[in-house]
Design an enzyme around this catalytic site. Structure first.
Site, mmCIF file in Angstrom:
data_model
loop_
_atom_site.group_PDB
_atom_site.id
_atom_site.type_symbol
_atom_site.label_atom_id
_atom_site.label_comp_id
_atom_site.label_asym_id
_atom_site.label_seq_id
_atom_site.Cartn_x
_atom_site.Cartn_y
_atom_site.Cartn_z
ATOM 1 N N SER A 291 41.685 60.820 40.511
ATOM 2 C CA SER A 291 41.664 61.083 39.077
ATOM 3 C C SER A 291 40.933 59.977 38.322
ATOM 4 O O SER A 291 41.065 58.792 38.636
ATOM 5 C CB SER A 291 43.097 61.201 38.540
ATOM 6 N N HIS A 292 40.172 60.385 37.322
ATOM 7 C CA HIS A 292 39.482 59.425 36.462
ATOM 8 C C HIS A 292 40.492 58.556 35.708
ATOM 9 O O HIS A 292 40.163 57.465 35.231
ATOM 10 C CB HIS A 292 38.581 60.180 35.468
ATOM 11 N N ALA A 293 41.733 59.029 35.606
ATOM 12 C CA ALA A 293 42.778 58.237 34.947
ATOM 13 C C ALA A 293 43.068 56.953 35.703
ATOM 14 O O ALA A 293 43.517 55.969 35.124
ATOM 15 C CB ALA A 293 44.060 59.065 34.823
ATOM 16 N N ASP B 1 37.619 54.035 37.291
ATOM 17 C CA ASP B 1 36.305 54.244 36.690
ATOM 18 C C ASP B 1 35.250 53.854 37.722
ATOM 19 O O ASP B 1 35.566 53.506 38.865
ATOM 20 C CB ASP B 1 36.157 53.387 35.430
#
Length: 215
Positions: free
Chosen positions: A192-194, A197
């Site tokens: 997940s991009h959460a 990065d």
């Protein structure tokens, strides 16, 4: 089995707004990156030490994951984001007779030799068991790692339809090939991009490459 610690991120966590945006906001995106890893030295050492490639690669990868808190991101029972001190590997065993696979997990250890032996022992114990989940008691702190040994691919992206991307890392690698004396393989990280990065993705691949070169 020893238990991993869960540490909440501090109130002034720099990525707090990013985490909220990619979990609660409109854009619940996933990061998936494939990098060609040089395993020339690692492969030579694996052969010299009479090790098996998959468990050795999985153990080294698990140790790198444990060194990057963002890769160990999770939420507690109250929804508070934090990170585990390490993740246990969940890996696949392929059944040649019917071309299915089974999931098995192993216990993480900071000592490579112990970690490696855990993976080898679990693979041997459950190699003939059929079904998706064949080892009970999988802990909440885990990452997935699997291999596509039949293919030298260039990209791979597992997509979780109908839900948010997984916070835990999904790792897949292909077969290694030789060119001009160098052995390389494709390695894909999906998460997940959460959690991660571009900086954190690069940190993982660069750190793993360093560990492969120094194995």
């Amino acid at each position: 089995m020893k238990q991993a610690t869960f540490t909440p991120f501090p109130a002034d966590w720099a990525r707090s707004s990013h985490f909220q945006y990619y979990t609660k906001g409109f854009v619940k995106s996933v990061n998936s990156m494939t990098v060609r890893m040089d395993v020339t030295h690692f492969l030579a050492e694996v052969k010299r030490r009479n090790l098996k490639f998959f468990p050795a690669f999985a153990a080294l990868t698990g140790q790198v994951i444990a060194s990057i808190p963002e890769m160990c991101t999770a939420v507690d029972e109250n929804g508070t984001p934090g990170y585990y001190s390490y993740l246990n590997p969940n890996f696949t065993i392929f059944h040649e007779d019917d071309k299915t696979f089974s999931d098995v997990w192993s216990e993480y250890d900071a000592d490579f030799d112990t970690f490696y032996r855990n993976l080898v022992a679990d693979a041997a114990q459950y190699q003939d068991k059929k079904g998706i989940k064949v080892k009970e008691g999988q802990p909440a702190n885990f990452f997935c790692i699997s291999c596509v040994p039949w293919l030298d691919y260039t990209a791979y992206c597992p997509v979780n339809y109908g839900g948010a991307p997984n916070l835990f890392p999904l790792l897949t690698f292909g077969k290694y090939t030789e060119a001009d004396g160098a052995f390389t393989l494709p390695l894909t990280l999906t998460i997940s991009h959460a959690c991660m990065d571009g900086y954190h993705l690069s940190l993982f691949f660069n750190t793993l490459q360093y560990r492969l070169n120094c194995f």
